[in-house]
Motif scaffolding. Structure first.
Motif, short mmCIF file in Angstrom:
data_model
loop_
_atom_site.label_atom_id
_atom_site.label_comp_id
_atom_site.label_asym_id
_atom_site.label_seq_id
_atom_site.Cartn_x
_atom_site.Cartn_y
_atom_site.Cartn_z
N GLN A 158 0.85 -1.19 0.00
CA GLN A 158 0.00 0.00 0.00
C GLN A 158 0.89 1.24 0.00
O GLN A 158 0.66 2.17 -0.78
CB GLN A 158 -0.93 -0.02 1.22
N CYS A 199 -6.38 3.88 7.78
CA CYS A 199 -7.03 3.80 6.47
C CYS A 199 -8.34 4.55 6.47
O CYS A 199 -8.72 5.16 5.47
CB CYS A 199 -7.23 2.34 6.07
N GLY A 220 -7.28 2.22 -5.12
CA GLY A 220 -6.74 2.61 -3.82
C GLY A 220 -7.85 2.68 -2.78
O GLY A 220 -7.72 2.18 -1.66
N GLN A 230 -8.90 -0.80 -1.79
CA GLN A 230 -7.89 -1.41 -0.91
C GLN A 230 -7.97 -0.80 0.50
O GLN A 230 -7.92 -1.52 1.49
CB GLN A 230 -6.48 -1.22 -1.48
N LEU A 231 -8.09 0.52 0.54
CA LEU A 231 -8.16 1.17 1.85
C LEU A 231 -9.43 0.75 2.59
O LEU A 231 -9.40 0.54 3.81
CB LEU A 231 -8.13 2.69 1.70
#
Lengths: 483, 552
Positions: A121, A238, A219, A222-223
């Motif tokens: 990340q 996050c 992104g 994923q976060l």
């Protein structure tokens, strides 16, 4: 008493984690800081470093009013370490530890897995800044330049967020990984960024908008899944990053929308109704819709690759261990353990694309990708409404998930945007119909001339409907230092 | 997994390896075909390998020595982007029967050893250029090479993740080569072998896990330079041309396999296979020029290749046959004459290669987990290299004096100088030294019998055979032995024989086969690895292995 909502400026590094009390981590971060500043200074062209940019800076982690706007030179931006407020008595939301108390320290058995996820990340955050480093020079307006820099400094802050976790929780290994985040560099032969999409060029502003729409949305996904983590500091980090990430996608969606707006306005003004009358449209100094579709195809598919293999052991392990959840884990109505559940996954058998049910645990990537596809479709629908309103007959489409893929089951076959399998020969012959060619790139490049006068916009992009921080259209978002 | 596994292949059939020859340097690229697995049920992703990939690799290494003696340095690398080699395919291992895992492990270990043997025996040096992930069996491939170069891109690493990830060992020499060959400090080795992600960059050099690191931009150039330097410094004599290893003449039948010099008879009802080696059918070539012209047709080479294949076939495809009986037929003088040409021309590259190959074949027999017996009948030719079989096997029986109605030449055993150093075992001792570990003077004494056709009473007296029996006792004694052997537990037999065969000192090789793989095979039986809830079974499901925490 520690104030965990408002950002403390009592150290060089703004934070809401009580850094001034945590001497060890403070020392580590202070050691890392000069390397970061050097990285930043070497990256962005000097005249922009000296310019005053109207940026928002986080002053609190309260969802309401967490940021304030002001002029700041980018190298003096208050990068910091900000975690969303702790949820009292938070429980691990999935996997074999479901319902246990969330971890405040790294569990030894999952240390490596967590570290790897955080490093991957973290590696994407500076990667995109590197890809976008020269775009300031060709900004179509000061408004857009300001948005670019806002995205850049926030990606920089996201790097800080990951580095804080590495340094606070992962000992010497973590510090080394933090240093390596500044060693790797986008597109570098010697030490490229870890993921393919972050080594691609962002050669023009349309790419930048597509990137912030499609790739930053990866992104976001994923976060979102890391925000479910049983490792509470990662979850809190996050969650706060997501509030910033929303702006990046706004920049992407409105950027592409304004590009489309300029095109259809120019077409209408000149009585062109055929969207494929490309040369005539390009002569008007705007980007034709079929080329916008090609750019969409490229960035969408590069972003799909970021979800990894459809069936993945690592993703299964991360979910089961309670390290990484699914999108909106809490809202999913199932047992959150998935020991017996299945999930349909696409595969290719005997030259046909079909779906097979596989153990849901191993299909976590596939599921997140499906969620992403749904999420990404929203903006495309809004762009199409713009086009429809103008009377031009054209519809932008997300290509088939198998189109132009480098990773996963589709990586070994050529597939057209409608999902038909092609021979390698046909693909070679026809890919220029679907992906930007060098000539397309050259044309777009020819439009990339800077427009630095407040309130003015380059020919190919329309003005925004509202300004940032409700400022008027001719607001000087960047006070350029042109020495 | 009942499919017959064939150990013969040739470059026209390779699916997983590519080789470019460039004078003294060969570039060997691993490019595993995902869909080219030996069995169904798994894909060989990320350059992971199964037995089929290794059979090709073994063929590459073998042909490199015979067909490409001009090669002094072999550079091993990956043809795939971002990955060197992910090691043995986990799904293959997870789905394989215990016996297949063990045989797979043994063959891959034997193949890794041939990398080192190529340098030690022939000066053909292997170096490894690692770009991308190099994990588990991937790093073990690198370890088998004598020089490891790693790209320093802050991502590529070398790793042995078996313990944390799969609850098994890096069993293809990994643990042993880390300590014995690379001489990594044991506490650092402990750290290295416990972390999934491995070690990258300069630390990998500091820890002695690799020899050099270079940035990507100069990596290929540095590898080419290193290969050039090593080729220039090589002591290997220049040889213009090799010989072709032509296809074996071989036919399979229900009850056996026929080669030109080897017959394998399968006696299933008695759980036994008989390997009969036929001595030379022609005179020894006059000199090495004639030998080279004959190439793979020479008896010494043909016999070694056929015997090697027969052993591999029995090991992998005839697992129920617990006893292998060795017989020979022919003129012992002829065997000695064929061997003598090579022994007398040790400095000739091909003579050397053939003798070294015999060494490897005999080692393969030592390592075969079956009861081995030599039956020395009249008309046999246990001489020179074939006499080694007598001391490779667990027991030997020899016909004593004339047998009624048997007009074959009386059974003899004949020693050659070759028995005193040409074919050492994995423990670096000759079979005679190992046999007479407690009476080394006996080995010295035997030298005076070189060339003498020793009949059964002498051979027994000298300790070269186990028993000599005359016509009256022969049939019963041999039958009783075989029946008794067939009644014992095969596990106990394997264990007992493996312990008794390798007396004497430890070497890296004996540590790999006797310690590392023995532990590995134990772990391969334990529920923590292979049980329903074991790590190997659960790998890929996302659910962790559940361990019984009791230390055993």
């Amino acid at each position: 008493m520690l104030d965990l909502i408002n950002v403390s400026y009592d150290t060089q590094i703004p934070n809401n984690v009580g850094l001034s009390e945590d001497k060890k981590v403070l020392k580590a971060l202070e050691k890392w800081h000069p390397g970061y500043i050097n990285w930043w200074n070497d990256l962005i062209p000097q005249n922009f470093q000296e310019s005053m940019v109207y940026l928002r800076t986080a002053v609190s982690v309260d969802p309401k009013g967490w940021a304030k706007f002001d002029y700041v030179k980018m190298p003096e931006y208050r990068w910091g370490v900000l975690l969303a407020p702790a949820v009292e008595d938070r429980k691990i939301p999935m996997g074999e530890h479901l319902g246990e108390k969330a971890w405040q320290e790294v569990p030894g058995e999952y240390r490596n897995m967590l570290k790897r996820l955080i490093v991957i990340q973290g590696d994407t955050e500076p990667g995109s800044v590197e890809q976008q480093r020269f775009l300031g020079l060709t900004a179509p307006s000061l408004y857009d330049m300001r948005n670019l820099f806002q995205v850049n400094v926030e990606e920089g802050r996201h790097l800080w967020a990951m580095v804080y976790l590495l340094q606070k929780y992962f000992g010497r290994d973590g510090r080394e990984e933090a240093n390596d985040l500044l060693v790797r560099s986008s597109g570098s032969e010697d030490a490229p960024r870890m993921l393919g999409a972050f080594n691609e060029e962002t050669p023009d502003w349309l790419s930048f908008f597509m990137f912030t729409y499609f790739t930053d949305r990866d992104g976001k996904m994923q976060l979102e899944s890391l925000a479910q983590s049983g490792f509470d500091p990662l979850s809190r980090t996050c969650r706060f990053m997501l509030t910033e990430e929303a702006h990046h996608m706004f920049v992407g969606e409105t950027g592409v929308g304004r590009t489309i707006q300029a095109t259809i306005e120019a077409m209408n003004a000149n009585g062109i109704t055929d969207p494929y009358d490309i040369n005539k449209i390009r002569d008007l100094g705007v980007i034709d819709l079929p080329t916008i579709q090609k750019k969409l195809n490229l960035h969408y598919t590069l972003s799909l690759d970021l979800f990894g293999q459809e069936v993945s052991t690592n993703a299964a392990n991360a979910f089961n261990s309670g390290i990484k959840g699914r999108y909106m884990e809490q809202r999913i109505d199932d047992d959150h353990k998935l020991n017996d559940a299945t999930y349909p996954v696409t595969s290719i058998k005997d030259g046909k694309i079909l779906t097979e049910d596989v153990p849901a645990l191993t299909a976590i990537n596939m599921r997140l990708r499906d969620d992403y596809v749904r999420d990404a479709a929203g903006g495309v629908g809004r762009w199409n409404k713009l086009i429809a309103k103008s009377g031009v007959e054209f519809e932008l489409k997300l290509p088939h998930e198998g189109f132009h893929r480098q990773i996963g089951v589709f990586s070994t076959v050529a597939i057209d945007p409608d999902g038909n399998i092609l021979s390698a020969e046909d693909w070679q012959k026809r890919q220029g119909e679907w992906l930007p060619t060098k000539a397309d790139g050259d044309f777009i490049q020819s439009l990339m001339v800077p427009c630095f006068e407040p309130g003015k916009y380059a020919s190919w992009i329309a003005a925004p409907k509202v300004g940032i921080d409700n400022k008027p259209g001719d607001y000087e978002y960047v006070k350029l230092h042109m020495a | 997994m009942t499919k017959v596994i064939d150990f013969q292949t040739d470059p026209s059939k390779y699916r997983h390896w590519k080789i470019e020859y460039n004078g003294p340097i060969a570039w060997l690229s691993m490019d595993v075909d995902e869909k080219g697995g030996l069995f169904d049920g798994y894909e060989l992703k990320l350059n992971s390998y199964d037995l089929g990939v290794d059979i090709e690799l073994a063929d590459v290494v073998q042909r490199m020595r015979f067909e490409h003696p001009e090669v002094k340095v072999v550079v091993m690398r990956s043809a795939k982007d971002k990955v060197f080699c992910a090691g043995a395919n986990i799904r293959m291992l997870g789905g394989a029967a215990h016996a297949h895992k063990v045989n797979f492990c043994k063959f891959t270990n034997e193949t890794r050893n041939t990398f080192e043997a190529a340098q030690a025996d022939s000066g053909q040096n292997y170096i490894c250029a690692v770009k991308g992930a190099c994990a588990g069996g991937g790093y073990e491939l690198a370890l088998a090479c004598n020089h490891i170069m790693l790209t320093d891109d802050s991502t590529s690493s070398v790793a042995l993740p078996e313990v944390p990830l799969l609850a098994v060992l890096p069993g293809t020499g990994g643990l042993t080569r880390v300590t014995d060959k690379r001489k990594v400090r044991r506490d650092l080795a402990d750290v290295f072998c416990s972390i999934e992600e491995g070690v990258k960059g300069k630390r990998a050099v500091q820890w002695r896990l690799v020899d050099e690191v270079f940035p990507n931009s100069s990596f290929d150039e540095k590898v080419a330079e290193r290969a050039q330097v090593m080729a220039a410094e090589s002591g290997k004599a220049d040889v213009a041309e090799g010989i072709e290893l032509t296809a074996l003449s071989r036919s399979f039948a229900e009850d056996g396999v026929s080669y030109s010099t080897v017959e394998v008879a399968l006696v299933r009802e008695e759980s036994r296979a008989t390997i009969t080696i036929k001595g030379p059918d022609a005179d020894a070539p006059a000199d090495m020029d004639a030998f080279t012209a004959n190439g793979a047709e020479n008896w010494m080479l043909r016999c070694a290749r056929e015997l090697d294949d027969a052993i591999l076939h029995l090991r992998n495809n005839e697992k129920e046959l617990g006893l292998i009986e060795f017989q020979t037929q022919g003129d012992p003088e002829a065997v000695l004459a064929h061997e003598a040409l090579l022994l007398g021309n040790r400095d000739h590259w091909l003579a050397n290669e053939v003798l070294e190959y015999w060494k490897r074949v005999l080692k393969r027999i030592d390592m075969t987990s079956r009861s081995l017996v030599a039956i020395v009948e009249h008309g046999s030719c246990f001489a020179g290299p074939l006499a080694e079989l007598l001391w490779a096997v667990d027991r030997s029986y020899m016909m004593l004096e004339e047998f009624d109605g048997d007009n074959r030449a009386l059974a003899t055993v004949t020693l050659s100088t070759g028995n005193f150093g040409t074919y050492p075992m994995g423990n670096d001792l000759t079979r005679l030294q190992t046999r007479f570990l407690g009476t080394p003077e006996q080995v010295e004494k035997l030298k005076s019998s070189i060339g003498e056709a020793l009949e059964a009473d002498d051979a027994e007296e000298l300790g070269l055979i186990t028993y000599a029996y005359d016509d009256i006792d022969w049939e019963d004694e041999v039958r009783l032995f075989m029946e008794e052997r067939a009644s014992f537990s095969p596990d106990a037999m394997t264990g007992m024989e493996a312990n008794l065969r390798f007396a004497g000192p430890e070497t890296m090789e004996t540590r790999i086969f006797g310690r590392l793989t023995a532990w590995q095979n134990w772990i391969f039986q334990r529920p923590n690895a292979v049980g329903e809830e074991g790590a190997l079974q659960r790998y890929g499901t996302g659910v962790r292995g559940k361990y019984n925490m009791e230390r055993v």
